[in-house]
Design an enzyme around this catalytic site. Structure first.
Site, mmCIF file in Angstrom:
data_model
loop_
_atom_site.group_PDB
_atom_site.id
_atom_site.type_symbol
_atom_site.label_atom_id
_atom_site.label_comp_id
_atom_site.label_asym_id
_atom_site.label_seq_id
_atom_site.Cartn_x
_atom_site.Cartn_y
_atom_site.Cartn_z
ATOM 1 N N LYS A 187 1.128 4.808 12.798
ATOM 2 C CA LYS A 187 1.712 4.818 11.454
ATOM 3 C C LYS A 187 1.186 6.013 10.637
ATOM 4 C CE LYS A 187 4.242 1.206 12.162
ATOM 5 N NZ LYS A 187 3.867 0.799 13.507
HETATM 6 C C1 LIG Z 1 8.872 -2.057 10.761
HETATM 7 C C2 LIG Z 1 7.665 -2.691 11.362
HETATM 8 N N1 LIG Z 1 7.286 -3.909 10.936
HETATM 9 C C3 LIG Z 1 6.197 -4.522 11.442
HETATM 10 C C4 LIG Z 1 5.441 -3.940 12.413
HETATM 11 C C5 LIG Z 1 4.274 -4.704 12.996
HETATM 12 O O1 LIG Z 1 3.084 -4.028 12.775
HETATM 13 P P1 LIG Z 1 1.811 -4.187 13.784
HETATM 14 O O2 LIG Z 1 2.195 -3.506 15.063
HETATM 15 O O3 LIG Z 1 0.713 -3.493 13.041
HETATM 16 O O4 LIG Z 1 1.561 -5.634 13.959
HETATM 17 C C6 LIG Z 1 5.758 -2.667 12.871
HETATM 18 C C7 LIG Z 1 4.911 -2.028 13.895
HETATM 19 O O5 LIG Z 1 5.209 -1.254 14.689
HETATM 20 C C8 LIG Z 1 6.908 -2.018 12.342
HETATM 21 O O6 LIG Z 1 7.278 -0.808 12.759
#
Ligand SMILES: Cc1ncc(COP(=O)(O)O)c(C=O)c1O
Length: 405
Positions: A187
């Site tokens: 990210k």
């Molecule tokens: C749009 C979106 N929402 C939620 C998530 C979930 O995040 P995490 O991978 O940190 O659990 C991601 C992760 O890639 C994402 O791109």
């Protein structure tokens, strides 16, 4: 030429500042955020940056979305309307919170939900809307917020990919009631794993705060575990890195935008290849660089184009997550809680039509994915990288095979 990658040091700004803050945390001997100060400081600064009254760091982006959904507190079988083009971590929390994900179609040119596609999915059991600013491109929020207000529905923004994005000069994640972010490796800013939840609407603050911490009412006159909740806390080690990363955010978003504009200029006019077009009222934060490919002009469509890019050493993802969420096995086979089919089926859905995910209902998502190739971009892309990437895109679009590297 190797492009800077967000999987390692070449595309991540991690160094002295992070080490210094990590050193301070280690020296303090306090690694839990319940006792330390790093996560609290990070939350205060994040809230200030987003102009909101509430911020809570979490263990992941998935945990952030789960916390947001839990704050809304759906009844079993209630429906939450969201996008079918997103990370699974944005959808599984809806099921864990006993609600049914109902997918709205997307605009095939932005891959985002719109007020119109969301409106088509709102019904008597709708409890909330989750809107995702995909690839860092904000949804058109005026219509969405007006729709939500008309129906009395809270808006959860998934800004995991949209740090620094804006709609009408206001930050993505702080436009609706609750906003969610991810701090996972790839990210804009990262702590390896981690997440953030913010609230503009104070009505959700208490449940958000408690859900991250087993619903224990710290500070209450007679604390208790108020409701069903988990431990989604961030550690002080992550908090230290998060603090250092937050300080770098503005600069890196600017640099990403500059790189993305530079790439868009370089590939303008290539037949069949369309760079992401930001809305005039939006600031696109370019988590990735999604290309729209016209198969009439590009041999082999998204697959042929991506193969030729990969032959040139460019990581490219045709169709992003490959398929819309409703085609994932979890949904097709209702693989949720044992063999129950819960929450899709059961007495809590009595009187309601069965949940059906029919691909025919999603022409925008299917068309959008069929033309989509996601390319990497980050703040370390210099002119030479952009020249190289543009050359590879041109050659791949013209159907020229690569030499393997
Ligand atoms: C749009 C979106 N929402 C939620 C998530 C979930 O995040 P995490 O991978 O940190 O659990 C991601 C992760 O890639 C994402 O791109």
């Amino acid at each position: 030429m190797k492009l800077p990658s967000d999987a390692d040091r070449s595309g991540r700004d991690l160094g002295e500042e992070e080490l210094k803050r990590l050193g301070e945390v280690i020296e303090s001997g306090t690694l839990t955020s319940t006792k330390g100060t790093a996560v609290k400081q990070f939350e205060a600064r994040f809230a200030e940056r987003w102009g909101v009254g509430f911020c809570r760091a979490t263990a992941s982006g998935t945990a952030a979305v789960h916390t947001a959904v839990a704050a809304v507190d759906p009844e079993p079988g209630d429906e939450i309307v969201t996008t079918p083009i997103t990370d699974f971590g944005a959808i599984s929390p809806i099921l864990y919170q006993t609600a049914v994900p109902v997918f709205a179609d997307v605009d095939p040119t932005t891959w985002n939900v719109t007020a119109e596609t969301l409106a088509a999915r709102i019904g008597p059991r709708t409890r909330a809307l989750v809107v995702t600013h995909l690839f860092g491109n904000p949804c058109e929020m005026d219509g969405i917020l007006a729709l939500a207000e008309r129906h009395g529905l809270p808006v959860i923004e998934d800004a995991a990919q949209a740090y620094g994005a804006e709609w009408d000069g206001r930050p993505a994640g702080a436009l609706g009631d609750v906003g969610c972010f991810s701090l996972q490796q790839g990210k804009h800013m990262t702590t390896g794993e981690g997440g953030v939840v913010v609230a503009r609407n104070p009505a959700f603050e208490r449940r958000l705060r408690l859900f991250v911490d087993k619903a224990w009412g710290y500070g209450d006159p007679r604390p208790d575990h108020d409701f069903l909740a988990l431990n989604y806390r961030m550690s002080e080690l992550q908090g230290a890195v998060a603090l250092a990363q937050l300080e770098k955010l503005e600069v890196l978003v600017e640099r990403r935008i500059r790189a993305a504009r530079g790439l868009a200029e370089r590939i303008a006019g290539i037949d069949g290849v369309h760079a992401p077009a930001g809305h005039a009222r939006a600031r696109h934060a370019y988590w990735k660089f999604p290309l729209r490919i016209d198969a009439r002009a590009v041999a082999g469509g998204v697959d042929g184009f991506s193969t030729r890019l990969r032959e040139r050493g460019i990581a490219s993802a045709p169709r992003y997550v490959e398929k819309p969420a409703f085609l994932l096995r979890c949904f097709r086979e209702r693989n949720t809680f044992g063999g129950s089919g819960f929450p899709f089926e059961g007495p809590h859905r009595a009187g309601l039509p069965p949940v059906v995910y029919d691909p025919d209902d999603y022409p925008g998502a299917l068309e959008g994915l069929a033309h989509l190739v996601v390319l990497p971009i980050n703040e370390f892309y210099e002119d030479a990288h952009l020249d190289h990437l543009a050359r590879c895109i041109r050659e791949a679009a013209e159907g020229r095979e690569g030499t393997g590297g």
